[in-house]
Design a protein around this motif. Structure first.
Motif, PDB file in Angstrom:
ATOM      1  N   ASP A  21      11.147  -6.522  14.419  1.00  0.00           N
ATOM      2  CA  ASP A  21      11.897  -5.810  15.463  1.00  0.00           C
ATOM      3  C   ASP A  21      11.626  -4.310  15.417  1.00  0.00           C
ATOM      4  OD1 ASP A  21      13.167  -5.937  12.942  1.00  0.00           O
ATOM      5  OD2 ASP A  21      15.089  -5.332  13.823  1.00  0.00           O
ATOM      6  N   LEU A  22      11.267  -3.783  14.251  1.00  0.00           N
ATOM      7  CA  LEU A  22      11.019  -2.344  14.134  1.00  0.00           C
ATOM      8  C   LEU A  22       9.536  -2.017  14.039  1.00  0.00           C
ATOM      9  CD1 LEU A  22      13.878  -1.326  11.638  1.00  0.00           C
ATOM     10  CD2 LEU A  22      13.915  -1.395  14.143  1.00  0.00           C
ATOM     11  N   CYS A  23       8.712  -3.069  13.950  1.00  0.00           N
ATOM     12  CA  CYS A  23       7.272  -2.848  13.853  1.00  0.00           C
ATOM     13  C   CYS A  23       6.591  -3.979  14.608  1.00  0.00           C
ATOM     14  CB  CYS A  23       6.836  -2.819  12.383  1.00  0.00           C
ATOM     15  SG  CYS A  23       5.051  -2.736  12.180  1.00  0.00           S
ATOM     16  N   SER A  24       6.244  -3.696  15.870  1.00  0.00           N
ATOM     17  CA  SER A  24       5.718  -4.796  16.680  1.00  0.00           C
ATOM     18  C   SER A  24       4.243  -5.073  16.378  1.00  0.00           C
ATOM     19  CB  SER A  24       5.906  -4.490  18.162  1.00  0.00           C
ATOM     20  OG  SER A  24       5.250  -3.278  18.476  1.00  0.00           O
ATOM     21  N   ARG A  25       3.599  -4.125  15.686  1.00  0.00           N
ATOM     22  CA  ARG A  25       2.190  -4.336  15.356  1.00  0.00           C
ATOM     23  C   ARG A  25       1.843  -3.502  14.131  1.00  0.00           C
ATOM     24  NH1 ARG A  25      -2.851  -3.661  19.555  1.00  0.00           N
ATOM     25  NH2 ARG A  25      -4.412  -4.763  18.299  1.00  0.00           N
ATOM     26  N   TYR A  26       1.082  -4.134  13.205  1.00  0.00           N
ATOM     27  CA  TYR A  26       0.640  -3.385  12.027  1.00  0.00           C
ATOM     28  C   TYR A  26      -0.810  -3.756  11.775  1.00  0.00           C
ATOM     29  CZ  TYR A  26       0.975  -0.892   7.594  1.00  0.00           C
ATOM     30  OH  TYR A  26       0.803   0.024   6.583  1.00  0.00           O
ATOM     31  N   THR A  27      -1.681  -2.745  11.785  1.00  0.00           N
ATOM     32  CA  THR A  27      -3.092  -3.045  11.535  1.00  0.00           C
ATOM     33  C   THR A  27      -3.579  -2.233  10.343  1.00  0.00           C
ATOM     34  OG1 THR A  27      -4.076  -1.265  12.859  1.00  0.00           O
ATOM     35  CG2 THR A  27      -3.442  -3.280  14.032  1.00  0.00           C
ATOM     36  N   ALA A  28      -4.592  -2.770   9.674  1.00  0.00           N
ATOM     37  CA  ALA A  28      -5.141  -2.057   8.521  1.00  0.00           C
ATOM     38  C   ALA A  28      -6.633  -2.276   8.445  1.00  0.00           C
ATOM     39  CB  ALA A  28      -4.468  -2.544   7.237  1.00  0.00           C
ATOM     40  N   ARG A  29      -7.319  -1.234   7.991  1.00  0.00           N
ATOM     41  CA  ARG A  29      -8.723  -1.324   7.577  1.00  0.00           C
ATOM     42  C   ARG A  29      -8.799  -0.763   6.171  1.00  0.00           C
ATOM     43  NH1 ARG A  29     -13.315  -2.531  10.074  1.00  0.00           N
ATOM     44  NH2 ARG A  29     -13.399  -2.761  12.353  1.00  0.00           N
ATOM     45  N   VAL A  30      -9.870  -1.176   5.453  1.00  0.00           N
ATOM     46  CA  VAL A  30     -10.057  -0.634   4.108  1.00  0.00           C
ATOM     47  C   VAL A  30     -11.461  -0.048   4.016  1.00  0.00           C
ATOM     48  CG1 VAL A  30     -10.226  -1.199   1.652  1.00  0.00           C
ATOM     49  CG2 VAL A  30      -8.397  -2.206   3.052  1.00  0.00           C
ATOM     50  N   VAL A  31     -11.535   1.145   3.446  1.00  0.00           N
ATOM     51  CA  VAL A  31     -12.811   1.793   3.185  1.00  0.00           C
ATOM     52  C   VAL A  31     -12.872   2.067   1.687  1.00  0.00           C
ATOM     53  CG1 VAL A  31     -14.292   3.767   3.716  1.00  0.00           C
ATOM     54  CG2 VAL A  31     -12.750   2.859   5.477  1.00  0.00           C
ATOM     55  N   THR A  32     -13.941   1.592   1.046  1.00  0.00           N
ATOM     56  CA  THR A  32     -14.038   1.758  -0.410  1.00  0.00           C
ATOM     57  C   THR A  32     -15.119   2.776  -0.747  1.00  0.00           C
ATOM     58  OG1 THR A  32     -15.624  -0.036  -0.558  1.00  0.00           O
ATOM     59  CG2 THR A  32     -13.305  -0.616  -0.846  1.00  0.00           C
ATOM     60  N   GLY A  33     -15.039   3.244  -1.982  1.00  0.00           N
ATOM     61  CA  GLY A  33     -16.085   4.131  -2.499  1.00  0.00           C
ATOM     62  C   GLY A  33     -16.135   5.484  -1.819  1.00  0.00           C
ATOM     63  N   VAL A  34     -14.986   5.962  -1.364  1.00  0.00           N
ATOM     64  CA  VAL A  34     -15.004   7.261  -0.696  1.00  0.00           C
ATOM     65  C   VAL A  34     -15.059   8.381  -1.720  1.00  0.00           C
ATOM     66  CG1 VAL A  34     -13.786   6.472   1.361  1.00  0.00           C
ATOM     67  CG2 VAL A  34     -12.488   7.363  -0.582  1.00  0.00           C
ATOM     68  N   LYS A  35     -15.618   9.503  -1.320  1.00  0.00           N
ATOM     69  CA  LYS A  35     -15.634  10.670  -2.182  1.00  0.00           C
ATOM     70  C   LYS A  35     -14.761  11.723  -1.505  1.00  0.00           C
ATOM     71  CE  LYS A  35     -19.010  13.475  -4.692  1.00  0.00           C
ATOM     72  NZ  LYS A  35     -18.079  14.568  -4.764  1.00  0.00           N
ATOM     73  N   ILE A  36     -13.674  12.074  -2.158  1.00  0.00           N
ATOM     74  CA  ILE A  36     -12.722  13.000  -1.533  1.00  0.00           C
ATOM     75  C   ILE A  36     -13.231  14.425  -1.650  1.00  0.00           C
ATOM     76  CG2 ILE A  36     -10.313  13.793  -1.536  1.00  0.00           C
ATOM     77  CD1 ILE A  36     -10.641  10.786  -0.948  1.00  0.00           C
ATOM     78  N   GLY A  37     -13.110  15.172  -0.612  1.00  0.00           N
ATOM     79  CA  GLY A  37     -13.516  16.576  -0.604  1.00  0.00           C
ATOM     80  C   GLY A  37     -13.068  17.178   0.702  1.00  0.00           C
ATOM     81  N   PRO A  38     -13.410  18.436   0.925  1.00  0.00           N
ATOM     82  CA  PRO A  38     -13.031  19.006   2.218  1.00  0.00           C
ATOM     83  C   PRO A  38     -13.848  18.357   3.336  1.00  0.00           C
ATOM     84  CG  PRO A  38     -14.263  20.601   0.895  1.00  0.00           C
ATOM     85  CD  PRO A  38     -14.099  19.383   0.048  1.00  0.00           C
ATOM     86  N   SER A  39     -13.288  18.322   4.516  1.00  0.00           N
ATOM     87  CA  SER A  39     -14.035  17.794   5.654  1.00  0.00           C
ATOM     88  C   SER A  39     -15.004  18.870   6.134  1.00  0.00           C
ATOM     89  CB  SER A  39     -13.085  17.358   6.771  1.00  0.00           C
ATOM     90  OG  SER A  39     -12.235  18.410   7.119  1.00  0.00           O
ATOM     91  N   PRO A  40     -15.984  18.477   6.911  1.00  0.00           N
ATOM     92  CA  PRO A  40     -16.957  19.478   7.359  1.00  0.00           C
ATOM     93  C   PRO A  40     -16.309  20.575   8.185  1.00  0.00           C
ATOM     94  CG  PRO A  40     -17.343  17.356   8.433  1.00  0.00           C
ATOM     95  CD  PRO A  40     -16.287  17.139   7.400  1.00  0.00           C
ATOM     96  N   LEU A  41     -16.967  21.731   8.178  1.00  0.00           N
ATOM     97  CA  LEU A  41     -16.391  22.904   8.840  1.00  0.00           C
ATOM     98  C   LEU A  41     -16.083  22.640  10.310  1.00  0.00           C
ATOM     99  CD1 LEU A  41     -15.574  25.850   8.561  1.00  0.00           C
ATOM    100  CD2 LEU A  41     -17.945  26.492   9.082  1.00  0.00           C
TER     101      LEU A  41
END
Lengths: 341, 803
Positions: free
Chosen positions: B213-233
């Motif tokens: 009733d409070l969440c009519s849709r929930y979707t998910a994707r998974v991305v593995t092996g990411v390298k965290i850092g700043p995003s491009p300028l």
């Protein structure tokens, strides 16, 4: 003969002007106008004048008699007044003293503007309706197509008395009350002036202010009618050269909806500080009454249409009188109130 | 909603300048509050390349840097060392000026010549990176280019002020569709192609929704092996233009995609989600969650949470939890894109005072079509910009599938409502520009199918508005309503209010308007007893302050407050009034609407109106107000008016009266008790009145009534008496009228004297009496007989005649 009359007039004028007192003047009157006076004597010679000239000479002589009488009367008043000069002096007034003040207060500037708005709409055949300041959630929100948790409620942060009662946030609930009272009869044409309350308090917001709501319901009310009515209002309120401009907007209780601008009353539309160089000033919100609102109030939206508008009275008063600070209206400072006399 | 014009151009080319587009938007219902460039221009700040870096001979914390501007080499002394030879950096040449007015000149720093400066992002006015780090401008930039142009400082930002119904314009895609409707240009979708090179998502993650009733849709994707850092300028700059602070590549991508599609997303560190299992459920009482802002939130059943089998990990739609935050250690990312209930999100955001770009979009409704687009877009960007591998598939749990609205539109009705004559094909063409699908029906009507992004379009009238705004409100003709006339004269109560203002202003009073809510302490200072209803006002539940805490039950506090205000500005002579409602609850706590009674209140202090040089000044007092009220009551022809001495809780004990009309109480006039006045900080005598205008309406006759003129002359007699002070003048007047019999007309008091020649405790009054008979002239004998009776009656009251 005419020359003689002329000469007599000159002589008498000089003598009257020169008269020093009433006694002398009396003598002059006898001398010129008496039964044995000079004018009478002159007229005795009328017999020697040709018959065809006599009427002209007669008229001239009569005129001269009147002139001399007036001359002597005026001189007589002047001589009499001169005799009482001490008394006149005692009675002299200082005409530069201030006049006695007429006791007169004045209506509050907001009342002046409200009265003016009412006058304009009385003239357009509208009735004036009133509703309570403390309203039910139903009239203030639900009936106006603003259900609980509707984002539009954020637009109007309200003062509540309890969950079901609040200080009305606009005069729009009077629309519903006016329609309920009249449905299913047509037409409905009302304006509803009154106080409204919102939880806002800063330089440009007051927790209490005034609005006038307008509503017209009939078989064939159109958006064009709304435009015409508001143009007429703008011209009556701000001058016959006024232009208006409607911009699409959103109100839950109208569809289509429009914000209404008038041409800037400071610069006439050229652009200035008051209108932020746009040439326009926003003065009210309006639109065609939403079918759900008509339905709630007892009309069939397939058969009738209507328009509604709402304006802030303080805003109009500020523009009309050039008042810069909203808070002055509720300070009730006499130095402010006295300016509207 | 901030719309960077260059970013919008990726979705559509309107063929208009930003200002022209803004104008079209404003006139068609999406108001543009401002159009302004992203940044200030900075002549003399150019792109330079680091040629070499050497230690400063005298200072170990400084470096000597050589910068190539393309045409010249600049030697610069610098404190930062985060750049390396080959990097492009902003070079502020001598003579240039930075935002904030800082001028750059050649200087000698510890013996080394420094020609200009290399800048951090903050020095250029950008909230980016650390304050002491040089901004590295990597990318395709020519040496010597002005940095303001290279960074897009001249890009125009449109500030859209969006009404609550137009949630679709909270995304660049929606703004692009609106632009298309205005210009006919074509909308381009951002690329959504992606490579799913990882394993199946079902093996990495499981999801259940227990509060559909409070969440009519929930979707998910998974991305593995990411390298965290700043995003491009370029992405950081776009976010800054949109008004969003860049954080890290993963978080920036979710925000970037939200700006594109309007769909809020949240990225969880999947490694911190227990058993890789997500449960969307209501909160439990006593449960807590530390949100990303570091604040511990108490949860309960009213709140929707994202949880793992052990703990909540996010406040749905509002803010994520610290326990699953993306950090530099994150390797696996769970991307959430959901549809949360609008009212519930609104309540939660308000309750925790956490309004955000995300919650705002859920409150107003997100585009169900865009949920999976944003999943694909975000996953694609994460694999491209953070080196991640996208797992195969999307988890998509939905309990409701919103159908596009189908609306039957009658072009005749559209025209009838608008007062226009738009031909049906033009209406169809407007629908077409909006990308609404139109099918003709056989009864000259149109069946319009509305895309999901325009959830505000539900009924025929909504289509009427679309037609009107795209046709142009300026093309609507100007007409006036036709129809039957109404009885529209002013009502009796409105007339009474208007005439009251007429009479009271003519008596010299100025009108006030005070707040309907007052400070309850004011009622205490009026000393109203507990049994007085006015002591029990209606409280406002959420007042700003105690000053506005209760609804007024009397206008008196407002009057006294105004008197004090004006005294503080040395306005010593005041005559004020107010016409307004007081609020009488039928019972408390309030269950039904209260009785709103309209009252007239008056107040005077100082000299009576209008002091002048000729007549001696006198203080405004009881009789100043009484005179004005008598005029008012006469104007309304209120009958049987009496003034009865009565001490009121707030009145001077012996200068107070209630006003009665045929025995009913209309109100009061009194001098305010000096101690009450002192409580309002008023140190001079103030007299007030308050009367019930509704009662006047019921007793008023608004139309004057003609009485035939007397046909015979009247006779006048004066009588002067000395009598004890305690006998009211009104009683003497009544005695005269009664004793004089039917020939007695008006009786007026014309002199009152106490003092020398009059014994202590007594006063002298002189009345003028008019005798008149309707048929015939009165004789001397008749009048003398009447006078004798009058004298006898007055003597009976203890009066002595003065001759």
């Amino acid at each position: 003969m005419l020359e003689k009359l002329k000469a007599l007039e000159e002589e008498a004028r000089a003598a009257v002007d020169a008269a020093a007192d009433l006694e002398e003047l009396k003598g002059l009157k006898v001398r010129y106008l008496g039964k044995k006076g000079e004018l009478t004597a002159l007229l005795r010679g009328l017999g020697s004048v040709p018959a065809e000239e006599r009427p002209l000479i007669g008229k001239e002589a009569n005129d001269l008699r009147q002139k001399l009488e007036q001359m002597i009367d005026r001189k007589e008043s002047r001589l009499k007044d001169a005799g009482k000069s001490g008394q006149w002096e005692k009675e002299r007034i200082d005409v530069t003293l201030p006049g006695l003040p007429t006791v007169l207060g004045q209506r509050h500037p907001l009342t002046l503007v409200l009265d003016e708005i009412k006058d304009i709409f009385y003239g357009l055949g509208f009735q004036v309706a009133h509703g309570p300041d403390i309203e039910t959630d139903f009239y203030n929100f639900e009936a106006l197509n603003i259900p609980a948790d509707h984002p539009a409620r954020d637009m109007q942060d309200s003062f509540y008395i309890n969950p079901g009662l609040l200080l009305r946030t606009h005069t729009s609930p009077v629309q519903i009350r006016a329609m309920e009272k009249r449905a299913p009869q047509l037409p409905v044409r009302v304006i509803a002036p009154g106080k409204v309350y919102r939880r806002d308090d800063d330089a440009t917001h007051s927790p209490m202010f005034h609005q006038v709501e307008g509503l017209a319901i009939d078989k064939n009310i159109t958006f064009a009618d709304l435009k015409g009515t508001l143009l007429l209002f703008a011209r009556e309120m701000f001058g016959s050269g006024q232009k208006i401009r409607l911009r699409p907007s959103f109100f839950p209780f109208t569809e289509p909806s429009a914000e209404v601008d008038i041409s800037c009353i400071m610069c006439g539309g050229d652009g200035c500080r008051t209108c932020s160089d746009t040439g326009w000033l926003e003065i009210l919100g309006s639109g065609m009454v939403h079918p759900r609102v008509l339905e709630v109030a007892g009309y069939n939206p397939k058969e009738v249409t209507g328009y509604a508008f709402g304006m802030g009275v303080e805003r109009i008063a500020m523009l009309k009188y050039g008042i810069g600070d909203l808070r002055l209206f509720f300070s009730n400072d006499l130095r402010f109130l006295k300016q509207f006399s | 909603m901030r719309v960077p014009y260059s970013w919008l151009l990726e979705f559509i080319n309107p063929g208009l300048s930003p200002e022209e587009l803004a104008d079209r938007f404003t006139m068609s219902g999406v108001e543009v509050g401002a159009v302004e460039p992203f940044g200030q221009s900075m002549p003399g700040v150019v792109v330079g390349r680091v040629v070499s870096m050497e230690a400063h001979p005298g200072r170990s914390n400084l470096v000597l840097v050589k910068i190539d501007s393309g045409s010249e080499i600049f030697d610069i002394v610098c404190g930062a060392r985060n750049m390396k030879p080959g990097d492009l950096v902003p070079l502020a040449k001598p003579g240039s000026e930075l935002p904030g007015g800082r001028r750059i000149e050649t200087a000698t720093i510890y013996g080394a010549l420094s020609r200009g400066m290399i800048c951090s992002a903050h020095e250029l006015g950008l909230e980016l990176g650390a304050e002491d780090e040089i901004l590295i401008l990597n990318g395709n930039m020519a040496l010597g280019t002005e940095v303001d142009r290279a960074l897009g400082f001249d890009d125009m930002i449109l500030h859209l002020e969006i009404t609550p119904n137009r949630a679709d314009c909270l995304s660049l895609l929606g703004v692009a569709y609106e632009t298309a409707a205005l210009t006919g240009a074509e909308v381009k979708m951002p690329p959504l192609d992606l490579i799913e090179s990882g394993g199946a998502i079902d093996e990495a993650l499981s999801i259940s929704v227990t509060a559909p009733d409070l969440c009519s849709r929930y979707t998910a994707r998974v991305v593995t092996g990411v390298k965290i850092g700043p995003s491009p300028l370029w992405m950081q700059l776009r976010l800054l233009k949109a008004g969003i602070r860049p954080i890290s590549n993963i978080v920036d991508i979710t925000n970037y995609v939200m700006w594109e599609f309007g769909q809020p997303q949240h990225a969880f560190d999947l490694g911190l989600v227990k058993n890789s299992r997500v449960i969307v459920r209501r909160g439990e009482n006593k449960e807590t969650l530390v949100t990303l802002d570091g604040v511990e939130r108490k949860l309960d059943r009213e709140v929707l949470v994202i949880a793992d089998p052990e703990k909540p990990v996010g406040l749905a739609g509002v803010m994520g939890g610290e326990n699953t935050e993306i950090t530099s250690a994150t390797e696996e990312v769970l991307i959430e894109a959901a549809v949360f209930d609008s009212p519930n999100t609104r309540r939660t955001a308000r309750r925790y005072n956490l309004p955000s770009e995300a919650s705002q979009r859920f409150e107003k409704g997100v585009n169900p079509e865009a949920v999976l687009w944003s999943q694909d877009r975000a996953a694609k960007l994460m694999s491209e910009l953070a080196g991640g591998t996208i797992l195969k598939g999307v988890i998509d749990i939905k309990s409701a599938h919103p159908e596009p609205a189908r609306i039957k539109v009658d072009p005749r009705r559209v025209n009838r409502i608008l007062g226009l004559e738009i031909p049906a094909p033009e209406i169809e063409s407007i629908m077409d520009r909006l990308a609404f699908t139109v099918e003709k029906s056989d009864d000259q009507c149109l069946n319009v199918t509305v895309p999901a992004r325009r959830a505000d379009i539900q009924i025929e009238e909504d289509i009427v508005e679309e037609v009107a705004r795209l046709h142009g409100y300026d093309k609507i003709p100007i007409t006036l309503p036709e129809g039957a006339l109404l009885e529209n004269r002013e009502s009796a109560s409105d007339q009474v209010q208007r005439l009251t203002r007429d009479v009271i202003t003519a008596a010299g009073f100025y009108e006030c308007i005070t707040y309907s809510f007052i400070n309850p302490a004011g009622l205490d200072s009026l000393r109203l007893p507990d049994e007085d209803w006015r002591r029990h006002p209606i409280p406002v539940q959420n007042p700003f302050s105690e000053e506005q805490a209760v609804m007024r039950t009397t206008l008196l506090p407002g009057m006294l407050k105004t008197v004090r205000h004006n005294l503080s500005y040395r306005e010593l002579d005041q005559a004020l009034f107010e016409v307004g409602a007081v609020f009488k609850p039928l019972r408390l706590p309030l269950e039904e609407l209260p009785d709103e009674q309209v009252k007239l209140a008056m107040a005077v202090t100082g000299q009576a109106p209008a002091p002048n040089w000729l007549t001696p000044s006198r203080d405004a007092d009881f009789f100043t107000i009484k005179g004005a009220l008598e005029t008012l009551l006469n104007r309304f022809q209120v009958a049987g008016v009496e003034y009865e001495p009565r001490t009121l809780p707030f009145s001077h004990p012996t200068r107070s009266a209630v006003i009665l009309a045929d025995g009913e109480e209309l109100g009061y006039i009194c001098q305010v008790h000096p101690e009450v006045a002192a409580a309002w900080e008023i140190d001079q005598a103030v007299t007030v009145a308050e009367i019930d205008l509704q009662m006047i309406v019921s007793k008023a006759s608004l139309v004057p009534r003609y009485v035939p003129l007397p046909r015979y002359p009247a006779a006048n007699r004066d009588i002067a008496i000395v009598v004890t002070r305690d006998i009211p003048a009104e009683k003497l007047k009544k005695a005269i009228i009664e004793a004089g019999g039917e020939i007695t007309g008006e009786v007026g008091l014309f002199d009152l004297y106490e003092g020398k020649q009059i014994p202590e405790g007594k006063r002298s009054l002189a009345f003028s009496i008019t005798f008149r008979r309707e048929e015939g002239t009165l004789t001397e004998t008749e009048i003398n007989a009447a006078m004798q009776k009058i004298e006898a009656a007055l003597s009976a009251l203890g009066a002595e005649m003065r001759r």
